[in-house]
Motif scaffolding. Structure first.
Motif, mmCIF file in Angstrom:
data_model
loop_
_atom_site.group_PDB
_atom_site.id
_atom_site.type_symbol
_atom_site.label_atom_id
_atom_site.label_comp_id
_atom_site.label_asym_id
_atom_site.label_seq_id
_atom_site.Cartn_x
_atom_site.Cartn_y
_atom_site.Cartn_z
ATOM 1 N N LEU A 483 0.745 -1.015 -0.136
ATOM 2 C CA LEU A 483 0.060 -0.057 0.038
ATOM 3 C C LEU A 483 1.030 1.239 0.147
ATOM 4 N N GLY A 484 0.730 1.965 -0.934
ATOM 5 C CA GLY A 484 1.480 3.346 -1.021
ATOM 6 C C GLY A 484 0.470 4.494 -0.263
ATOM 7 N N VAL A 586 18.334 12.648 -10.045
ATOM 8 C CA VAL A 586 17.343 11.874 -9.279
ATOM 9 C C VAL A 586 17.568 10.610 -9.439
ATOM 10 N N LYS A 587 17.904 9.984 -8.246
ATOM 11 C CA LYS A 587 18.009 8.607 -8.257
ATOM 12 C C LYS A 587 16.851 7.513 -8.133
ATOM 13 N N PRO A 588 16.793 6.291 -8.558
ATOM 14 C CA PRO A 588 15.619 5.375 -8.384
ATOM 15 C C PRO A 588 15.515 4.797 -7.186
ATOM 16 N N VAL A 589 14.102 4.463 -6.768
ATOM 17 C CA VAL A 589 13.803 4.079 -5.579
ATOM 18 C C VAL A 589 12.842 2.990 -5.865
ATOM 19 N N GLY A 590 12.318 2.476 -4.732
ATOM 20 C CA GLY A 590 11.578 1.068 -4.784
ATOM 21 C C GLY A 590 10.210 1.524 -4.541
ATOM 22 N N GLY A 591 9.357 0.742 -4.764
ATOM 23 C CA GLY A 591 7.959 0.605 -4.400
ATOM 24 C C GLY A 591 7.120 1.519 -5.444
ATOM 25 N N VAL A 592 7.490 1.995 -6.526
ATOM 26 C CA VAL A 592 7.031 3.083 -7.432
ATOM 27 C C VAL A 592 5.614 2.572 -7.783
ATOM 28 N N PHE A 593 5.309 1.472 -8.168
ATOM 29 C CA PHE A 593 3.973 0.966 -8.477
ATOM 30 C C PHE A 593 3.044 1.366 -7.292
ATOM 31 N N GLU A 594 3.430 1.042 -6.290
ATOM 32 C CA GLU A 594 2.349 1.210 -4.875
ATOM 33 C C GLU A 594 2.409 2.551 -4.733
ATOM 34 N N ALA A 602 -4.675 9.447 -2.707
ATOM 35 C CA ALA A 602 -4.897 10.609 -1.758
ATOM 36 C C ALA A 602 -5.129 11.918 -2.580
ATOM 37 N N GLY A 603 -5.544 11.712 -3.918
ATOM 38 C CA GLY A 603 -6.002 12.965 -4.713
ATOM 39 C C GLY A 603 -5.083 13.680 -5.659
ATOM 40 N N MET A 604 -3.875 13.056 -5.790
ATOM 41 C CA MET A 604 -2.773 13.455 -6.602
ATOM 42 C C MET A 604 -3.321 13.566 -7.830
ATOM 43 N N THR A 605 -3.057 14.527 -8.765
ATOM 44 C CA THR A 605 -3.145 14.629 -10.238
ATOM 45 C C THR A 605 -2.013 14.337 -10.866
ATOM 46 N N THR A 606 -0.955 14.773 -10.326
ATOM 47 C CA THR A 606 0.667 14.794 -11.031
ATOM 48 C C THR A 606 1.458 14.030 -9.963
ATOM 49 N N VAL A 607 2.346 13.031 -10.683
ATOM 50 C CA VAL A 607 3.354 12.532 -9.895
ATOM 51 C C VAL A 607 4.561 12.505 -10.719
ATOM 52 N N LEU A 608 5.787 12.780 -9.887
ATOM 53 C CA LEU A 608 7.083 12.876 -10.490
ATOM 54 C C LEU A 608 7.938 11.648 -9.875
ATOM 55 N N VAL A 609 8.371 10.734 -10.758
ATOM 56 C CA VAL A 609 9.111 9.373 -10.285
ATOM 57 C C VAL A 609 10.463 9.595 -11.183
ATOM 58 N N PRO A 610 11.482 9.049 -10.650
ATOM 59 C CA PRO A 610 12.769 8.952 -11.405
ATOM 60 C C PRO A 610 12.849 8.142 -12.547
ATOM 61 N N TYR A 611 13.633 8.485 -13.472
ATOM 62 C CA TYR A 611 13.519 8.070 -15.146
ATOM 63 C C TYR A 611 13.988 6.800 -14.901
ATOM 64 N N VAL A 617 6.417 1.626 -13.737
ATOM 65 C CA VAL A 617 5.229 2.380 -13.788
ATOM 66 C C VAL A 617 4.049 1.834 -14.560
ATOM 67 N N PRO A 618 2.927 2.001 -14.144
ATOM 68 C CA PRO A 618 1.571 1.239 -15.007
ATOM 69 C C PRO A 618 1.586 1.713 -16.376
ATOM 70 N N SER A 619 1.322 0.894 -17.284
ATOM 71 C CA SER A 619 1.261 1.360 -18.538
ATOM 72 C C SER A 619 0.179 2.347 -18.804
ATOM 73 N N ASN A 620 -0.898 2.086 -18.234
ATOM 74 C CA ASN A 620 -1.989 3.140 -18.109
ATOM 75 C C ASN A 620 -2.320 3.637 -16.924
ATOM 76 N N PRO A 621 -1.655 4.502 -16.162
ATOM 77 C CA PRO A 621 -2.044 4.903 -14.871
ATOM 78 C C PRO A 621 -3.281 5.891 -14.968
ATOM 79 N N GLU A 622 -4.514 5.479 -14.436
ATOM 80 C CA GLU A 622 -5.569 6.007 -14.457
ATOM 81 C C GLU A 622 -5.713 7.031 -13.263
ATOM 82 N N GLY A 623 -6.130 8.353 -13.933
ATOM 83 C CA GLY A 623 -6.385 9.319 -12.829
ATOM 84 C C GLY A 623 -5.206 10.191 -12.324
ATOM 85 N N VAL A 624 -4.133 9.907 -12.877
ATOM 86 C CA VAL A 624 -2.922 10.883 -12.445
ATOM 87 C C VAL A 624 -1.861 10.623 -13.789
ATOM 88 N N THR A 625 -1.094 11.657 -13.907
ATOM 89 C CA THR A 625 -0.228 12.080 -15.014
ATOM 90 C C THR A 625 1.323 11.800 -14.356
#
Length: 650
Positions: A483-484, A586-594, A602-611, A617-625
């Protein structure tokens, strides 16, 4: 009688060992007394027969004392060859020898008769016990094992069987087909493909609780048994056991999973085995699952030693039994016990283990033998679908908005059904309805249930956060299990009273790695702003005092301090995760999918993750960019620029 003969023997004149015979009359009386004792021992008739066999009858009846002494010798010593006529001086010595032999014979016969009497008495007791047992058995066979008390208890049990309550709600709404399990499409396909193969695999299922792991495994076996290529029979067993409640004795006295051996002395084995000291093997659940599925829920909670023993069974497909009481040469050992000890019990099954733990916490040897499948947390829309399906199977009506309300307070399908069940009971109580189809679960019913359960929303209202921006505040992302969640990080910065002597404070409860991220942020901020953080009094706080186990909050902490130092507001619908290096990468971390899932909840619309986490990253993340970033410069452009260029999630 023998004791009297011994006393009589001692009273014979001249019978003592050192007593001297003074005259022939005394010798004659002694000889006559000895013949009288022999007659008492053997009886007159048998004594005559004995003397005849030993050719001593005529001598015994002679009036010549010497001949009668020879007859005594032949009869007592059973030697017909004694012929030498004794001299008068020799006769007393011979009579003493005869007397001693008769005394020894009488003493031995006394002991033997006493022993024989005891043996006869014991045999009589055993015989009486045996007769009594036979009579008892015959009475039981005629009257049966029942009596008034046992028949009364049986009648009570029969009466209890007639009382039936309604099924539990969960039994009614439990999916019966794979397509009734909401979501988990990829996981369901993987499960069916691994069980439906001609060579089915052992499987480990990861995922949060209440998302359908157990139900999917049970239905998958039913579906696989219908396929021609599968080795499962139509009646293949599905044995379910919970690793959190499974207990066993390290001495293998009790082991419900693998099986154990009942000690014939200490463990109350069957009476016939206990009496003959035969140990009895008791096969366990792995043998019950032979030819089918052993579903081990919460396998991560299983004792590590027991896990290793289970691995051995998976390799051998057989359980071995040992006991110091087992004797392979004992003819009383039944064939099935002999077979279990010599060949073991069959245990050819497919293991499906489910766990809410992280894969890194599972036994590596177990993981290497199993295919791994991941069940995803449920999103609000899926929870709504589960609630609607449950209401349909319960044959109740829902007021508009009930399913949506439930979906805000839980991400578990089981919990959602339980909330619906509580609301259903409340609605029945409130309206007094007797017909299930007339029950309407209203919004007020579910709201009251939520208050009684002290629940707080999992999902925030996006409308409250989309248009808001604040200085020095940003949402990082964390993960616990599968759970994220969002981590609220805030910072304030004031010019120091004296240049270069500013103070940097950080709450220690967040952990040392998070504190290191603050120092990395100081170096990065000086590079990108040209300002020395030592010129400011900076206080960074993780709201709620949560502990951050890794460096994944580094970028978020950097942005919070940057915003506080420059007074630039940060949109509050943005969440970020990633480690910051002192070079600004920006270095990679664990648990990105969760984490992405938690951001959406939590109601976020934008998420920034390491390249470098792009494959997570899910192929079609619904509800967030989702934006993939490599450096802090890209982060600043995406967060603070007026136009943000979205990086493809794929």
């Amino acid at each position: 009688m023998l004791k009297k003969l011994l006393k009589k023997l001692n009273k014979i004149p001249g019978s003592k060992l050192h007593e001297k015979l003074d005259n022939e009359e005394a010798v004659r009386r002694q000889v006559t007394a000895l013949f009288g004792i022999l007659s008492s021992i053997y009886g007159p008739d048998k004594l005559v027969l004995r003397a005849g066999k030993l050719d001593a009858l005529s001598m015994m009846r002679s009036s010549d004392v010497a001949l009668r002494v020879i007859a005594l010798q032949r009869i007592v010593f059973e030697n017909p060859t004694i012929e030498e006529r004794p001299t008068p001086e020799r006769i007393p010595e011979i009579l003493n020898e005869v007397e001693e032999a008769i005394a020894n014979f009488l003493a031995r016969k006394t002991v033997e008769e006493d022993l024989e009497k005891r043996v006869n008495d014991r045999m009589q007791e055993k015989h009486e016990d045996y007769i009594k047992e036979i009579r008892t058995q015959l009475v039981k066979e005629q009257s049966g094992p029942e009596n008034a008390q046992t028949l009364k208890k049986f009648a009570q049990l029969e009466k209890l069987e007639t009382v039936k309550l309604a099924k539990s709600t969960y039994e009614l709404v439990r999916p019966q087909q794979m397509d009734q399990i909401v979501g988990q499409e990829q996981a369901k396909r993987a499960l069916l493909s691994k069980l439906g193969s001609p060579f089915p695999q052992h499987i480990l299922i990861y995922g949060p609780p209440g998302v359908g792991k157990t139900t999917a495994a049970r239905i998958a076996l039913q579906e696989a048994a219908k396929l021609a290529a599968t080795p499962f029979a139509d009646d293949a067993p599905f044995i379910e056991v919970d690793g959190t409640t499974l207990r066993w004795d390290p001495r293998d006295i009790t082991n419900p999973l693998l099986g154990s051996v009942h000690d014939p002395i200490y463990q109350g084995a069957r009476r016939d085995f206990a009496e003959t000291a035969i140990p009895e093997p008791k096969p366990g659940l792995v043998t019950d699952a032979h030819g089918g599925i052993l579903f081990l829920d919460e396998i991560g909670e299983l004792d590590p030693v027991l896990q290793n023993k289970l691995l051995k069974v998976l390799e051998d497909k057989r359980v071995r039994f040992e006991s110091p009481y087992y004797d392979p040469d004992d003819q009383n050992v039944p064939k099935y016990i002999q077979k279990l000890f010599e060949e073991g019990a069959p245990a050819d099954f497919i293991l499906i283990g489910a766990t809410t733990r992280d894969p890194s916490e599972i036994n590596p040897a177990l993981r290497s033998r199993c295919a791994e499948i991941y069940f995803e947390p449920l999103v609000p829309e899926q929870v709504e679908e589960i609630v609607a399906g449950a209401a349909e199977r319960l044959q109740v009506n829902l007021e508009s908005g009930v399913a949506k309300t439930i979906s805000k307070y839980t991400i578990e399908g089981r919990k959602a059904v339980n909330l619906l069940s509580d609301a259903h009971g409340l609605a029945v109580y409130r309206t007094g309805a007797t017909d299930a189809e007339s029950v309407l679960i209203a919004e007020q019913d579910i709201e009251e249930v939520l208050r009684m359960n002290r629940l707080v929303p999992y999902v925030q209202d996006k409308e409250q956060s989309e248009a808001r921006a604040e200085v020095g505040k940003i949402f990082g992302l964390g993960v616990a299990g599968f759970l994220g969640s969002t981590i609220e990080i805030e910072a304030v910065a004031f010019p120091a009273t004296e240049a270069g002597k500013g103070r940097l404070r950080f709450n220690d409860t967040a952990g040392s790695m998070a504190k290191d991220s603050v120092f990395n942020a100081a170096a990065v901020l000086r590079r990108i702003t040209g300002k020395d953080i030592q010129d400011f009094d900076v206080h960074v706080n993780v709201v709620g005092g949560g502990r951050i186990d890794g460096p994944s909050a580094g970028v978020a902490i950097t942005l919070a301090i940057y915003s506080a130092m420059l007074g630039k507001p940060i949109p509050q619908d943005v969440a970020i995760t990633g480690e910051i290096s002192i070079q600004g990468k920006v270095k990679p971390v664990g648990g990105v999918f969760e984490k992405i899932f938690g951001a959406r909840q939590a109601g976020m619309t934008t998420v920034l993750v390491p390249y470098d986490n792009r494959r997570d990253v899910p192929s079609n993340p619904e509800g967030v960019t989702v934006h993939l970033v490599k450096t802090i410069d890209e982060v600043l452009q995406l967060v603070f620029a007026e136009q943000v260029e979205t990086i493809a999630a794929s």
